[in-house]
Design an enzyme around this catalytic site. Sequence first.
Site, PDB file in Angstrom:
ATOM      1  CB  CYS A 105     134.480 -96.623  41.406  1.00 24.62           C
ATOM      2  SG  CYS A 105     133.564 -95.077  41.134  1.00 24.62           S
ATOM      3  CD  GLU A 258     158.581-103.886  45.288  1.00 21.38           C
ATOM      4  OE1 GLU A 258     159.145-104.222  44.237  1.00 21.38           O
ATOM      5  OE2 GLU A 258     158.178-102.731  45.493  1.00 21.38           O
ATOM      6  CG  ASP A 355     158.826 -91.997  43.386  1.00 19.20           C
ATOM      7  OD1 ASP A 355     159.534 -91.974  42.369  1.00 19.20           O
ATOM      8  OD2 ASP A 355     157.594 -92.028  43.343  1.00 19.20           O
ATOM      9  CG  LEU A1251     123.466 -83.843  26.511  1.00 18.96           C
ATOM     10  CD1 LEU A1251     123.308 -83.043  27.792  1.00 18.96           C
ATOM     11  CD2 LEU A1251     123.948 -82.946  25.394  1.00 18.96           C
ATOM     12  CD  GLU A1253     128.223 -92.149  21.377  1.00 18.32           C
ATOM     13  OE1 GLU A1253     129.004 -93.059  21.082  1.00 18.32           O
ATOM     14  OE2 GLU A1253     127.324 -91.757  20.629  1.00 18.32           O
TER      15      GLU A1253
END
Length: 1343
Positions: A105, A258, A355, A1251, A1253
């Site tokens: 990302c 859209e 909205d 650490l 999980e």
Amino acid sequence: ESRIHFHISEFNSPFSLTPFLAVHLTGTKYSCGEGGCGSCTVMVSRYNPKNKKIRHYPVTACLVPICSLYGAAVTTVEGVGSIKTRIHPVQERLAKCHGTQCGFCSPGMVMSIYTLLRNHPEPTPDQITKALGGNLCRCTGYRLIVESGKTFCEESTACQMKGSGKCCMDQEENCICILFCFVEICTKLYNEDEFQPFDPSQEPIFPPELIRMAEDPNKRRLTFQGKRTTWITSVTLSDLLELKVNFPQAPLVMGNTEVGGEEIFERLFPCHPCILLQLTLSFYSTILFSGVTIGAGYSLAQLNDALGSIVSEQPKEKTKTYRALLKHLRTLAGPQIRNMATLGGHVVSRPNYSDLNPILAAGNAIINLISKDGERQIALDSKFLERAPEANLKSEEIVLSVSIPHSTKWHFVSGMRLAQCQENAFAIVNAGMSVKFEDGTDTIKDLQMFYGSVGPTVVSASQTCKQLIGRQWDDQMLSDACRLVLDEIYIPPAAEGGMVEYRRTLIISLLFKFYLKVRRGLNKMDPQKFPDIPEKFMSALEDFPIETPQGIQMFQCVDPRQPPQDPVGHPVMHQSAIKHATGEAVYIDDMPPIAQELFLAPVTSTRAHAKIISIDVSEALALPGVVDVITAEDVPGDNNPQEEILYAQNEVICVGQIICTVAADTHAHAKEAAKQVKITYEDIEPRIITIEQALEHNSFLTAERKIEQGNVEQAFKHVDQIIEGEVHVEGQEHFYMETQTILAIPKEEDKEMVLHLGMQYPTHVQDFVATALNVPRSRIACHMRRAGGAFGGKASKPALLGAITAVAANKTGRPIRFILERGDDMLITAGRHPLLGKYKIGFMNNGVIKSADVEYYVNGGCTPDESELVVDIIVLKSENTYYIPNFRCRGRACKTNLPSNTAFRGFGFPQSTVVVEAYITAVASQCNLSPEEIREINMYKRISKTAYKDMFNPEPLRRCWKECLEKSSFYARKQAAEEFNKKNYWKKKGLSVIPMKFTVGIPYTYLNQAAALVHIYLDGSVLVIHGGCEFGQGLYTKMVQVASRELNIPSSYIHPYETSTVTVPNAVFTAASMGTDTNGKAVQNACQILMARLQPIIRKNPKGKWEDWVNHWWGSAFISLLISLLRGYQTNMDWEKEEGHAFPYYLYGVSCSEVEVDCLTGAHKLLRTDIFIDAAFSINPALDIGQVEGGFIQGMGLYTTEELKYSPEGVLYSRGTNDYKIPAVAEIPEEFYVTFVRSQNPIAIYSSKGLGEASMFLGSSVFFAIQDAVTAARRERGLTTSFTLNSPATPELIRMNCMDQFTEMVRVVRRGSCCNLLYMNFQVLGVSLVTMTNLTGQVHLFQ
């Protein structure tokens, strides 16, 4: 500056920007294909010749049509900076602030922040948070990403509290740090002094040739001819109107948000040319005496800016409609979509979930149309929104602008919405309402109510409004309005989207909010004439704000005596972080095309349980580019390895099972051909979907697992109280940002096959591929450098998909690239096991639990996968932190007709332990004690044995518990929350503190082994290879730290190489938080043996350099070594005796969370979280804190927003970002504190603990804080405080458990006709509860 020029002829599919970037610029990542995740964010820059300004804005490359970019400059992450030239400060700070883990990302994050800086070189923290609202991250938990952006803010970002600029350490009420004053505790994970300065003047200029193009007075119409679609771009309004006459049915596209991606576009518009309206048209806003007119070409982001300017300049009474629009524009989609979508497109498409349209309609907006025949106006009213034929646009017309009147003194306009998340989510129900009063009175002159997401269109409650004209704005009017609107707006029981009762409740809950807002407004205008609403109702008026997250992370400082070059214990940046941020980290789909490469597309079952009658592939094979269709008949070896199924044969056992695959020259051709494969089925009974159905049919995948201590049945006879209950914990989608991707390359000799894929278990992939191809494993080479997230989803599933891909490559003799689209990935690979927990608990009145009998059933799906291991771990970890002398736990995996669920972070612990804490909470309610008191009473307090007779010391647990209660100021905040709850009827706060005893590892010794290969080269450089896989947790980085310490050389000398079955064979999976433990020991042992061999040379020349020693070593000893830990940690579990040492060690933690709940809508806001976790000694605090925060947010998603929805036929509805909501930046805690508690763990490398999980379950503190808030609401309403809250605690569950007059009204209307409801009195000012009487004379008071 390098620029790329391209021709449309380069594309097989000239639709979106993404296919082009995948070939030319791989830094931009493709993840969801819906514009919902932000991974493919790029910056578009345009020059406006009218105002001579350049506008920079973010867009999602997967949605923006490439033809619309003519004349625009597009900047990708490569154009921002590169390790080959110069990295940009945005990229540097994201990396050095540890805002990247798997990195998939990261390019999108960089582009969102970079675009903001191009427009606002000194942004505010709020602007940073807003800019990231359209970007998803599954790894980090967002806080560190936001922190990297805040380093560009003018004000200091160090340890701010509520924007005060003060440090929390200076405030007595936030003295969390002060208690550590005599301990060496660090709070800074990076050094700002290392950052290069940001100079906005050094950014690339806008290309002058594009300015000349934009200002060219002789611009001509442009036509882009694709294979199936012609794209026409007009340059003037008159030209556009001419085109509409010539092509009256052609769709008009600007932002394309859209319609969506190419597949949907071509389905909706298969034959028409597509007219692209240039984005320089209709760019204006005009303020008139009566209102404002906004050009249809304004993007929603520009609309936001224009309305914001108007609101700041105009009197408040004129801007009520504008302010209502602004409120929704803040949360409507994400910044990328808001910059692409246009006002005209949004209005004229009339989505039922809009909205803005309900508010525009309530504000009496007018649509201005134009055609060759002239201009006309139509009202944006109920006829238009409900698509009445007379209100539709004519085929040759376009929207020119939208006129929005000013509001007036006695006119109130408001917009309200409720969605699964605060931001970037479609509304479950939204509303636009307005009321106009006779001047100086509260007599209704005009009333309008519009609702979205309650029908196929936006719906107007026009009949209700008509009947209320002339009424006074009082409680009786409200009572009648609720009854009338429920009668008028009907949602059928089988309505799309479900949640019928909840949505009907929201209809009147939002009406009540509007009623209160208007009452409040009237009182402000004339306090003498119009009484105010009760003080307890005030908090109902405001939505939860989106605040910029802040907090402190505390960890052990490095011993000052440690050598400076020793990186162990330091917060070292992820080894690939810079490459993540520049887009230069190569993932599987980034690998260059290979000669004769084919793409694979799956054909999946549409039935849950059926016989395959026939498979017709003739139409698929006839399509261009299609090379072959692969079925089970083409598998040379075993089609059913280890009880799994590669290709379905004769029978399908779930929706989403792969029946065949299509190989074609492009991804688009393969997908198109897959749709043309015709499969005939004959359904088979039974079709089992749920756990309850599996229990009814005695359908199981595994035998029962059980542990027991004491005499459970006998103990039940000697307790004061017994309670029984059930808790459902639904499943979870992994939602790794990089979907499953495989590249299989057949070799010309000896049936060799090379596979590149993101995976957690290379040996498993190698095994499945070899078995499917019927060749020895030695012929199969699996390679992996990194994966864009995994979380257990890439442990077993890549083996299945890899074998399918290899079979296709074997049959065609050509390389195969298999990339699952997001929807297919979610459908085929499944995720976390849904769980049903049943408990029977015996306890004393003082809260001591004497006996517990717990049963767990998980939905394993149609094949075994990892279900047996998940059940093992559920049962072994089933007591959590509590000693119950008489304890029995049983677990079993159910076989259903769903895709097989698999490993997921925590292996069942996050689901099962919710059941434990649920019965702890239930006991507290029965004993009239607080849940934390019951936890304290029953918690392990001294060295003890677990229920399976394993010895452990709970001292670190007790310390975490004590420190969390004290340093989070739990009791003071609990009291403050109770005071808040007394003063607020419709908003409630809740707190919860949850302890955890987590066991690291797997209860099988053979899965705890590892191996490493270390090379020392003649120049002194070192190559480290091991069997662990890197998918964001920083394993490679920690291995470099280990090697650096053991070889006593700088990290810069050491290079980690890819994981491969060629270099390290037979490696076990990287999972269960064991990656660093096992591989670290392997690397450590290898380095220690090498150093032992080097010692004689060092002793001869103790002042020499590393390079001198290595060169002298040459010829006298081996300088590379493979060291294998064949056994690793010694664990065992004897299930017959129900005892054993199942796990190598324990890890403890406590989490305290505080939430605020809106009882009228079910929305909640996470205000603060404190995590105290037993980290022992952290090898890399930056990576470990990132894992803790990311795991917590992922766990919070499991328990709140992430909801998988299936049809009764077993069809998964939640198959993308629109339907499945992982937490976004707006959902994380406003204040987030993480503290590493020091302890000893001598059996692990450097006394560290895994650490990865553990913090997943700590997210349940949010769930139980929500339950605490709901309990407070129920208590005030006179309801029982003993109730079951299932997971996830969605807005629907929260709202419907906060039972009140509105929920009861909906249920009464549902139970009988409206005429049976004789009387309803809200009596708002008296805050009385409603009593309802029907014709039988029965009285219902919240039963």
